[in-house]
Design a protein around this motif. Structure first.
Motif: not given
Ligand SMILES: Cc1cc2nc3c(=O)[nH]c(=O)nc-3n(C[C@H](O)[C@H](O)[C@H](O)COP(=O)(O)OP(=O)(O)OC[C@H]3O[C@@H](n4cnc5c(N)ncnc54)[C@H](O)[C@@H]3O)c2cc1C
Length: 262
Positions: A95-108, A130-137
């Motif tokens: 979960x935390x990995x997906x959250x952190x990757x999502x935050x990183x992807x948002x900087x791109x 799937x976790x990243x997709x969910x967090x990015x909606x």
């Protein structure tokens, strides 16, 4: 087309030992490689770029040495590498990995397509994509064996099923996780290796990514590993040989001796 590939650096062996006191992996002396499924993700992204134009950015979360995985991806044709590394991320669960990757992807900046591997060969959960997709909606399809159609606004893929496959179409931006049937990853060219050697790897951490400190690392991980262990091997197995009818009879008697069926 702006493509992001999430890659993980993993031990290049399945014979990893576990520290019995801490329950964590003993990584010392173990060669690290790009997660094999992520090589298919990199290859697919590079093929899409070669066909449609665009940029391939690779991103990983890991210790400083995970930079080598990004350079491998660049040697295969990716354009830019992003390393998310900070002690504050240590102990992250999926979960935390997906959250952190999502935050990183948002900087791109603008992203059209995110490609992940089906699963990592060490953690093996298949949850991060799937976790990243969910967090990015954004929509996602897992187990993609073929990108059948792709344009500026949508993607049509074949999703591998136990028997056959599904054809799924979704709007972009979207995320897919890929299986090894999708392509044959290329070997890095000499030119690619030279480019990778001198490429600038962008470092992302808690100072240049927007993250809630309560949601990262061990503190932000809802899962807790109570114990990890290598299952004990109980028997070495029995090899049977012979003609088909004889084999069937021997197999039946082995099963009967196990007491599973009478
Ligand atoms: C409580 C807890 C503590 C943990 N502590 C640690 C720890 O201290 N150190 C440690 O190394 N592991 C730790 N882990 C394991 C860690 O959570 C997982 O390795 C990680 O979340 C990825 O999960 P996975 O390996 O199952 O990947 P999967 O979900 O199987 O991977 C699927 C795909 O997601 C992408 N992906 C996965 N991980 C990454 C990544 N890091 N960067 C970029 N893309 C990625 C890749 O495309 C990959 O093919 C911990 C797990 C738990 C539950």
């Amino acid at each position: 087309m702006n493509i992001v590939v999430c890659i993980k650096q993993v031990p290049g062996t399945t014979q990893v030992k576990i520290n019995p006191d801490t329950g964590t992996l003993i990584r010392d002396g173990v060669e690290a490689v790009v997660n094999p499924f992520d090589e298919y993700a990199i290859e697919e992204a590079v093929r899409i770029k070669e066909k449609n134009g665009g940029t391939v950015k690779v991103i990983t979360m890991g210790p400083p040495q995970a930079e080598a995985a990004l350079r491998t991806a660049i040697s295969m044709g990716a354009d830019e590498g992003y390393l998310i590394s900070d002690r504050a991320f240590a102990g992250s669960d999926t979960w935390a990995t997906s959250y952190t990757l999502t935050a990183g992807i948002k900087t791109l900046g603008k992203v059209d397509l995110i490609i992940c591997g089906k699963q990592a060969i060490d953690g093996d959960t298949a949850q991060v994509g799937p976790g990243v997709a969910e967090m990015l909606n954004i929509p996602f399809v897992a187990w993609v064996r073929k990108v059948a159609e792709l344009n500026e606004t949508s993607i049509k893929v074949e999703r591998m099923m136990e028997e056959g496959y599904d054809v799924v179409e979704m709007p972009l931006p979207a995320l897919i996780t890929v299986v090894k049937e999708i392509n044959e990853p290329r070997m890095a060219s000499l030119k690619g290796k030279m480019k990778a050697k001198s490429a600038n790897i962008v470092k992302l951490d808690t100072t240049n990514m927007e993250v809630d400190h309560e949601l990262i690392g061990l503190k932000g991980s809802p899962t807790q590993v109570l114990r990890s262990f290598v299952p004990e091997r109980k028997s070495s197995g029995e090899k049977i040989s012979g003609e088909t009818a004889e084999l069937a009879q021997k197999a039946a008697s082995v099963i009967q001796n196990l007491g599973i069926v009478k």
